[in-house]
Design a protein around this motif. Structure first.
Motif, PDB file in Angstrom:
ATOM      1  N   LEU A 150     -21.466   2.164   2.978  1.00 22.26           N
ATOM      2  CA  LEU A 150     -21.272   3.603   2.668  1.00 22.26           C
ATOM      3  C   LEU A 150     -20.048   4.073   3.100  1.00 22.26           C
ATOM      4  O   LEU A 150     -19.367   4.921   2.140  1.00 22.26           O
ATOM      5  CB  LEU A 150     -22.554   4.410   3.171  1.00 22.26           C
ATOM      6  CG  LEU A 150     -22.433   5.842   3.034  1.00 22.26           C
ATOM      7  CD1 LEU A 150     -22.782   6.264   1.444  1.00 22.26           C
ATOM      8  CD2 LEU A 150     -23.639   6.566   3.785  1.00 22.26           C
ATOM      9  N   LEU A 151     -19.528   3.591   4.201  1.00 23.44           N
ATOM     10  CA  LEU A 151     -18.455   4.307   4.952  1.00 23.44           C
ATOM     11  C   LEU A 151     -17.031   3.789   4.375  1.00 23.44           C
ATOM     12  O   LEU A 151     -16.286   4.375   3.978  1.00 23.44           O
ATOM     13  CB  LEU A 151     -18.501   4.056   6.460  1.00 23.44           C
ATOM     14  CG  LEU A 151     -19.481   4.903   7.050  1.00 23.44           C
ATOM     15  CD1 LEU A 151     -19.751   4.561   8.575  1.00 23.44           C
ATOM     16  CD2 LEU A 151     -19.226   6.415   7.092  1.00 23.44           C
ATOM     17  N   ALA A 152     -17.015   2.362   4.146  1.00 20.44           N
ATOM     18  CA  ALA A 152     -16.055   1.640   3.684  1.00 20.44           C
ATOM     19  C   ALA A 152     -16.303   0.589   2.582  1.00 20.44           C
ATOM     20  O   ALA A 152     -16.242  -0.484   2.918  1.00 20.44           O
ATOM     21  CB  ALA A 152     -15.175   1.037   4.715  1.00 20.44           C
ATOM     22  N   PRO A 153     -16.629   1.066   1.332  1.00 15.55           N
ATOM     23  CA  PRO A 153     -16.906  -0.170   0.228  1.00 15.55           C
ATOM     24  C   PRO A 153     -15.907  -0.957  -0.114  1.00 15.55           C
ATOM     25  O   PRO A 153     -16.133  -2.033  -0.459  1.00 15.55           O
ATOM     26  CB  PRO A 153     -17.406   0.875  -0.780  1.00 15.55           C
ATOM     27  CG  PRO A 153     -16.369   2.172  -0.639  1.00 15.55           C
ATOM     28  CD  PRO A 153     -16.489   2.351   0.448  1.00 15.55           C
ATOM     29  N   GLY A 154     -14.793  -0.704   0.097  1.00 16.34           N
ATOM     30  CA  GLY A 154     -13.518  -1.591  -0.075  1.00 16.34           C
ATOM     31  C   GLY A 154     -13.165  -2.368   1.096  1.00 16.34           C
ATOM     32  O   GLY A 154     -11.857  -2.945   0.781  1.00 16.34           O
TER      33      GLY A 154
END
Length: 579
Positions: A150-154
């Motif tokens: 959720l916070l850093a999908p990449g």
């Protein structure tokens, strides 16, 4: 329908201005000026020590791991303690529990023979808090994969981020305990132990980082965060228990307590937590926006934003120290119904915090490249990282005054509705007041909307600078709304006076920034550039602030001038009436 539940029996006097059998009650004797100076000094020294150790922690992170995929993964995991710390230590828990303990102390002073309201408050709130915190910590650990996605999908290395998140999830329980105990101690005007919590926190991080980084890598930083949170809680337990034992009164027979319960009670309002928690989480969402959008930018962007934020917030932290010390005084004045005293204190806090933060902001804008080079440029942290971080600091700095002002304003705002209230408070059930509980959340949501819009528009072209600009724009919009909201809440700020004082400080800071930037650029080495630029900024801010009539600058400058050049006996004889 009301959600308030009677929980605590106590003799509750009429609020100030209401009819009562005796004279109007007050907040008790105000602490002397010497006490405030001593409390601020202790808090400033220990907070500076904690900030210094935190800076050393960031320096070691930069030296050992640089700005790469590994540090990005750890910083995503650090979102858990970064969110828990303001929610459970400094913001939400403090906003709720300092006023609650202040009210309990006022009641204890007004009726020393009644059952101790402080102990009753602890029995009614602490067990439920521990249960809720344990559940949150477990949920964060089990849901770590979903949190990272959720916070850093990449993120390039989500597995490492998940491991670190599960470790840092431990902090939720001790952070909550620290916030609760610190609020109780500050309400008792005990500032030494609460001021030392970040010293203990960073000592724990540094110990694990120095001893384990060679074979655990960035996981050592996550383990250090968990250990540091436990040390924080351990530091406060003994002072809290000592204060609780010292304050216990003679009490009263069980029958007397039950007889009073039907007439007067201290009422627990658990749902007062909701707007405070929502505000804190919404405020922290600015970091979520940065991490989310930054994960799609080149590797190291999140790290540059983090290092810039850590340096920038040093100036804001110095300003917040003022209201950390004075907040219990505001809470006691509000608990006793003395709105005039609360207004005067809040106005003074707004001016003093703005002066400190704007002076620090001018220094950061003028000397950002040399400061970052001096602090971070070694090991894996190269010149390109220095340039990128310094540029972000200069953009971030535009939002620092607004961040500090929000920190000052939100404390008295939520003090008017703590988790407990007097049973005979006639305005507690008013629907308009309940609606105003959510005004800070609405202001923060609007500010967050500004952050998202500016970030989405600016990031494709400016990268990390666009994210920093969105942060500054959003927090400034929120501060403007909250200044109006404080008046709506019932604290009659004299807005023209407050805004006029801030305008003088902004003008002085702008002139100091221009002069400091010019002088800092004349030196070649980072140390000399920082010293020359910083000295120029300090002198220019003092001179310009004094000349423009900014009271928060003029007063200290004249005090220093008098100390350096005390009047002679002959001079004193020339003063009228021997003064």
């Amino acid at each position: 329908m009301t959600t308030d539940q009677p929980a605590l029996a106590s003799a509750v006097p009429a609020p100030r201005g209401a009819a009562a059998d005796g004279p109007p009650s007050g907040p008790g004797p105000a602490p002397r000026r010497g006490f405030l100076a001593k409390a601020f000094g202790i808090t400033a020294v220990l907070s500076a020590a904690g900030s210094g150790l935190g800076l050393l922690r960031d320096l070691l992170l930069a030296r050992y791991f640089g700005a790469n995929q590994g540090t990005d993964a750890f910083l995503v995991a650090w979102t858990v303690p970064e969110t828990a710390a303001p929610l459970l230590i400094e913001d939400a828990m403090s906003f709720l529990m300092v006023p609650a303990f202040a009210l309990a102390l006022v009641l204890r002073e007004e009726d020393p023979d009644a059952p101790d309201p402080v102990r009753q408050l602890v029995r009614a709130t602490l067990p439920w808090l521990l249960l809720a915190l344990s559940g949150l910590a477990l949920a964060a650990a089990l849901g770590a994969p979903q949190l990272v996605e959720l916070l850093a999908p990449g993120l390039a290395n989500p597995g490492l981020a998940v491991t670190c998140t599960r470790i840092t999830a431990i902090t939720v329980l001790p952070f909550g305990v620290v916030g609760y105990l610190a609020a109780a101690l500050r309400a008792h005007h005990c500032f030494t132990a609460p001021a030392g919590i970040y010293v203990a926190y960073n000592v724990g991080i540094l110990a694990v980082l120095l001893g384990c980084q060679s074979f655990l890598g960035v996981r050592s930083a996550a383990l250090g965060v968990a250990l540091g949170s436990l040390l924080m809680a351990g530091l406060l337990v003994a002072p809290f228990l000592r204060r609780l034992r010292q304050g216990a009164g003679p009490g009263s027979p069980p029958g007397a307590g039950r007889a009073r319960r039907s007439r007067q009670a201290l009422v627990l309002m658990p749902f007062a937590l909701l707007p405070v928690a929502a505000f804190t989480l919404t405020r922290q969402s600015q970091v979520f926006v940065e991490r989310y959008l930054g994960s799609a930018l080149p590797a190291g962007t999140i790290s540059h934003l983090n290092y810039a934020a850590k340096v920038s917030q040093l100036a804001m932290t110095a300003g917040i120290l003022i209201c950390t010390v004075t907040f219990p005084l505001v809470a006691r004045a509000l608990a006793a119904g003395d709105l005039a005293a609360a207004r005067d204190r809040v106005e003074k806090d707004l001016g003093q915090a703005a002066a400190v933060v704007l002076g620090g902001t001018a220094f950061l804008m003028a000397c950002a490249p040399s400061v970052v080079s001096l602090l971070f440029q070694r090991g894996a942290f190269g010149p390109q990282d220095t340039a990128a971080t310094a540029a972000v600091i200069r953009v971030y700095s535009f939002g620092l005054p607004a961040q500090a002002l929000i920190g000052v304003m939100i404390r008295p705002y939520f003090s008017l509705r703590p988790v407990v209230r007097r049973a005979d408070d006639p305005g507690t059930e008013d629907g308009g007041r309940r609606l105003l509980d959510w005004f800070p959340v609405a202001a923060m949501l609007l500010g967050l909307g500004v952050t998202v819009v500016v970030s989405l528009l600016a990031t494709p072209r400016f990268g990390a600078l666009g994210l920093a600009a969105g942060n500054a724009a959003g927090i400034t919009a929120t501060a403007a709304l909250l200044l109006h909201g404080l008046v709506l809440r019932g604290i009659p700020l004299r807005l023209r006076r407050v805004l006029g004082g801030h305008a003088r400080l902004v003008a002085a800071a702008g002139g100091a920034t221009a002069l400091g930037t010019a002088v800092a650029g004349l030196a070649t080495g980072p140390l000399l550039s920082t010293l020359l630029g910083g000295l120029t900024v300090a002198l220019a801010f003092a001179v310009l602030g004094t000349g423009l009539g900014a009271r928060e600058v003029r007063g200290p400058v004249l005090a220093v001038a008098r100390a350096l050049n005390p009047p002679t006996v002959a001079d004193e004889g020339k003063l009228p009436h021997g003064q």
